[in-house]
Design a protein around this motif. Structure first.
Motif, mmCIF file in Angstrom:
data_model
loop_
_atom_site.group_PDB
_atom_site.id
_atom_site.type_symbol
_atom_site.label_atom_id
_atom_site.label_comp_id
_atom_site.label_asym_id
_atom_site.label_seq_id
_atom_site.Cartn_x
_atom_site.Cartn_y
_atom_site.Cartn_z
ATOM 1 N N ASN A 76 142.672 13.940 101.588
ATOM 2 C CA ASN A 76 141.955 12.721 101.234
ATOM 3 C C ASN A 76 140.460 12.911 101.488
ATOM 4 N N THR A 77 139.643 12.690 100.459
ATOM 5 C CA THR A 77 138.198 12.846 100.620
ATOM 6 C C THR A 77 137.624 11.814 101.578
ATOM 7 N N ASN A 78 138.254 10.644 101.682
ATOM 8 C CA ASN A 78 137.789 9.638 102.627
ATOM 9 C C ASN A 78 137.945 10.124 104.063
ATOM 10 N N THR A 79 139.026 10.898 104.308
ATOM 11 C CA THR A 79 139.222 11.476 105.641
ATOM 12 C C THR A 79 138.109 12.460 105.961
ATOM 13 N N ALA A 80 137.737 13.294 104.990
ATOM 14 C CA ALA A 80 136.638 14.246 105.197
ATOM 15 C C ALA A 80 135.334 13.522 105.494
ATOM 16 N N THR A 81 135.098 12.425 104.827
ATOM 17 C CA THR A 81 133.885 11.631 105.078
ATOM 18 C C THR A 81 133.888 11.059 106.485
ATOM 19 N N ARG A 82 135.040 10.554 106.939
ATOM 20 C CA ARG A 82 135.129 10.020 108.296
ATOM 21 C C ARG A 82 134.917 11.122 109.334
ATOM 22 N N LEU A 83 135.441 12.312 109.063
ATOM 23 C CA LEU A 83 135.238 13.436 109.980
ATOM 24 C C LEU A 83 133.764 13.816 110.059
ATOM 25 N N THR A 84 133.085 13.832 108.921
ATOM 26 C CA THR A 84 131.656 14.135 108.911
ATOM 27 C C THR A 84 130.889 13.131 109.753
ATOM 28 N N GLN A 85 131.188 11.867 109.584
ATOM 29 C CA GLN A 85 130.504 10.816 110.342
ATOM 30 C C GLN A 85 130.794 10.935 111.834
ATOM 31 N N PHE A 86 132.043 11.243 112.179
ATOM 32 C CA PHE A 86 132.408 11.370 113.592
ATOM 33 C C PHE A 86 131.657 12.531 114.243
ATOM 34 N N LEU A 87 131.630 13.691 113.589
ATOM 35 C CA LEU A 87 130.984 14.861 114.181
ATOM 36 C C LEU A 87 129.485 14.655 114.346
ATOM 37 N N ASN A 88 128.845 14.063 113.364
ATOM 38 C CA ASN A 88 127.403 13.859 113.453
ATOM 39 C C ASN A 88 127.028 12.776 114.452
ATOM 40 N N ALA A 89 127.984 11.925 114.814
ATOM 41 C CA ALA A 89 127.713 10.877 115.795
ATOM 42 C C ALA A 89 128.126 11.284 117.209
ATOM 43 N N ASN A 90 128.946 12.317 117.342
ATOM 44 C CA ASN A 90 129.515 12.646 118.654
ATOM 45 C C ASN A 90 129.351 14.103 119.053
ATOM 46 N N TYR A 91 128.469 14.834 118.377
ATOM 47 C CA TYR A 91 128.366 16.256 118.708
ATOM 48 C C TYR A 91 127.746 16.451 120.093
ATOM 49 N N THR A 92 128.195 17.509 120.750
ATOM 50 C CA THR A 92 127.650 17.946 122.035
ATOM 51 C C THR A 92 127.805 19.449 122.090
ATOM 52 N N ILE A 93 126.861 20.125 122.750
ATOM 53 C CA ILE A 93 126.909 21.584 122.765
ATOM 54 C C ILE A 93 127.758 22.116 123.912
ATOM 55 N N THR A 94 127.921 21.345 124.985
ATOM 56 C CA THR A 94 128.755 21.793 126.095
ATOM 57 C C THR A 94 129.643 20.644 126.558
ATOM 58 N N PRO A 95 130.900 20.903 126.909
ATOM 59 C CA PRO A 95 131.520 22.213 126.712
ATOM 60 C C PRO A 95 131.959 22.447 125.269
ATOM 61 N N TYR A 96 132.372 21.374 124.579
ATOM 62 C CA TYR A 96 132.760 21.473 123.176
ATOM 63 C C TYR A 96 132.976 20.057 122.637
ATOM 64 N N ILE A 97 133.158 19.985 121.318
ATOM 65 C CA ILE A 97 133.432 18.686 120.697
ATOM 66 C C ILE A 97 134.937 18.516 120.577
ATOM 67 N N THR A 98 135.442 17.386 121.011
ATOM 68 C CA THR A 98 136.861 17.084 120.872
ATOM 69 C C THR A 98 137.044 16.099 119.720
ATOM 70 N N VAL A 99 137.773 16.535 118.693
ATOM 71 C CA VAL A 99 138.036 15.683 117.533
ATOM 72 C C VAL A 99 139.483 15.185 117.642
ATOM 73 N N PRO A 100 139.714 13.902 117.775
ATOM 74 C CA PRO A 100 141.090 13.386 117.910
ATOM 75 C C PRO A 100 141.940 13.735 116.681
ATOM 76 N N TYR A 101 143.183 14.079 116.934
ATOM 77 C CA TYR A 101 144.080 14.451 115.841
ATOM 78 C C TYR A 101 144.326 13.292 114.880
ATOM 79 N N THR A 102 144.091 12.079 115.348
ATOM 80 C CA THR A 102 144.326 10.910 114.491
ATOM 81 C C THR A 102 143.344 10.837 113.322
ATOM 82 N N LEU A 103 142.270 11.612 113.384
ATOM 83 C CA LEU A 103 141.302 11.616 112.281
ATOM 84 C C LEU A 103 141.716 12.528 111.134
#
Length: 298
Positions: free
Chosen positions: A61-88
């Motif tokens: 689903n392209t809408n899912t990809a869009t939500r993932l893009t928004q999540f990463l750009n709003a929640n990125y951190t360099i340490t220790p890592y970015i945790t992306v919930p599986y529900t996305l």
């Protein structure tokens, strides 16, 4: 008095970012995704000026990809890592995660990785390489590849049990078009680490180090791969004796460079490397110039 100072980035030796994105290639539909880009270089000694993620999908689903893009750009951190919930994520989908980093000098670099999300309730080994997956090394240095592997299902917590690790090394020598299996074996005592001592890789050759991790419960396997290029090192020119030297007129000066050696081969300490009989021997070229006195015309 007002004045304006404009700073320009260096033109002769610019600092370009090298973006390293560490993520597994396959995850289950109930597994959080951990994204690590802390091994990236070229920030210029400062925090990254720009961090930009883009997620696209070729099966999902392209809408899912869009939500993932928004999540990463709003929640990125360099340490220790970015945790992306599986529900996305959507099950049975494929995504491409691209990362673009820019330093304060406005030089940028980018990379992208592909990830597949498996079916629901599948026990899939999650395998990722810690660090660069494309490496350039010298023969004199040891090679160490660290990985992380685990499984997680919708009904079970994360575990590293019931995993079988298999390493394979492929080589393509200079002039060859295909990779062939190599006899090199890891010397590490840890199954999740691949280690080779110095001076075992061939100069100019390309290697693929492939890890296959199999779940003994589901019989599903996942792989991770590291590409290694062995680049030539420099020759070490050595002239015996002190520098500078002081002699008188009529003295015989002997300059001995027999201790010079090729750093791609173990140094014996007796004036040579352990170069095989098929290797080219060192050649020497001398030059001499007068530095004093200096005469000028008035």
């Amino acid at each position: 008095v007002l004045s304006t100072v404009r700073l320009q980035p260096p033109l002769l030796a610019p600092t370009f970012p090298i973006v390293i994105l560490s993520i597994p290639s396959v995850i289950s539909s109930c597994t959080n995704l951990y994204i690590d880009y802390s091994s990236s270089t070229g920030s210029g000694g400062r925090p990254w000026y720009t961090v930009s993620f883009t997620v696209t999908t070729t099966r999902g689903n392209t809408n899912t990809a869009t939500r993932l893009t928004q999540f990463l750009n709003a929640n990125y951190t360099i340490t220790p890592y970015i945790t992306v919930p599986y529900t996305l994520f959507d099950a049975n989908s494929q995504y491409t995660i691209a990362l673009r980093l820019c330093n304060f000098l406005q030089y940028c670099g980018a990379t992208a990785k592909h990830i597949t999300v498996g079916a629901a309730n599948a026990i899939i080994p999650i395998v990722s390489v810690l660090g660069q997956t494309d490496r350039s090394v010298h023969r004199m240095n040891s090679l160490v590849i660290n990985t992380r592997a685990y499984t997680q299902s919708c009904s079970m917590p994360t575990t590293t049990a019931n995993l079988l690790f298999t390493w394979k090394t492929m080589i393509r020598r200079s002039g060859e078009t295909v990779f062939q299996e190599s006899s090199l074996q890891s010397t590490s005592q840890s199954v999740s680490t691949y280690k080779l001592p110095s001076y075992v890789l061939e100069v100019g050759a390309e290697y693929k180090v492939i890890l296959d991790v199999l779940s003994s419960i589901s019989s599903i396997s996942s792989t991770a791969e590291v590409d290694v290029l062995v680049i030539p090192a420099q020759l070490q020119a050595v002239i015996s004796g002190s520098t500078p030297r002081y002699v008188t007129v009529g003295d015989v000066v002997v300059l001995d460079a027999s201790l010079s050696y090729d750093t791609d081969y173990p140094y014996t300490g007796t004036g040579s490397s352990t170069i095989s009989t098929t290797s080219t021997l060192l050649s020497y070229q001398w030059s001499c110039m007068q530095t004093a006195p200096v005469y000028t015309c008035l």
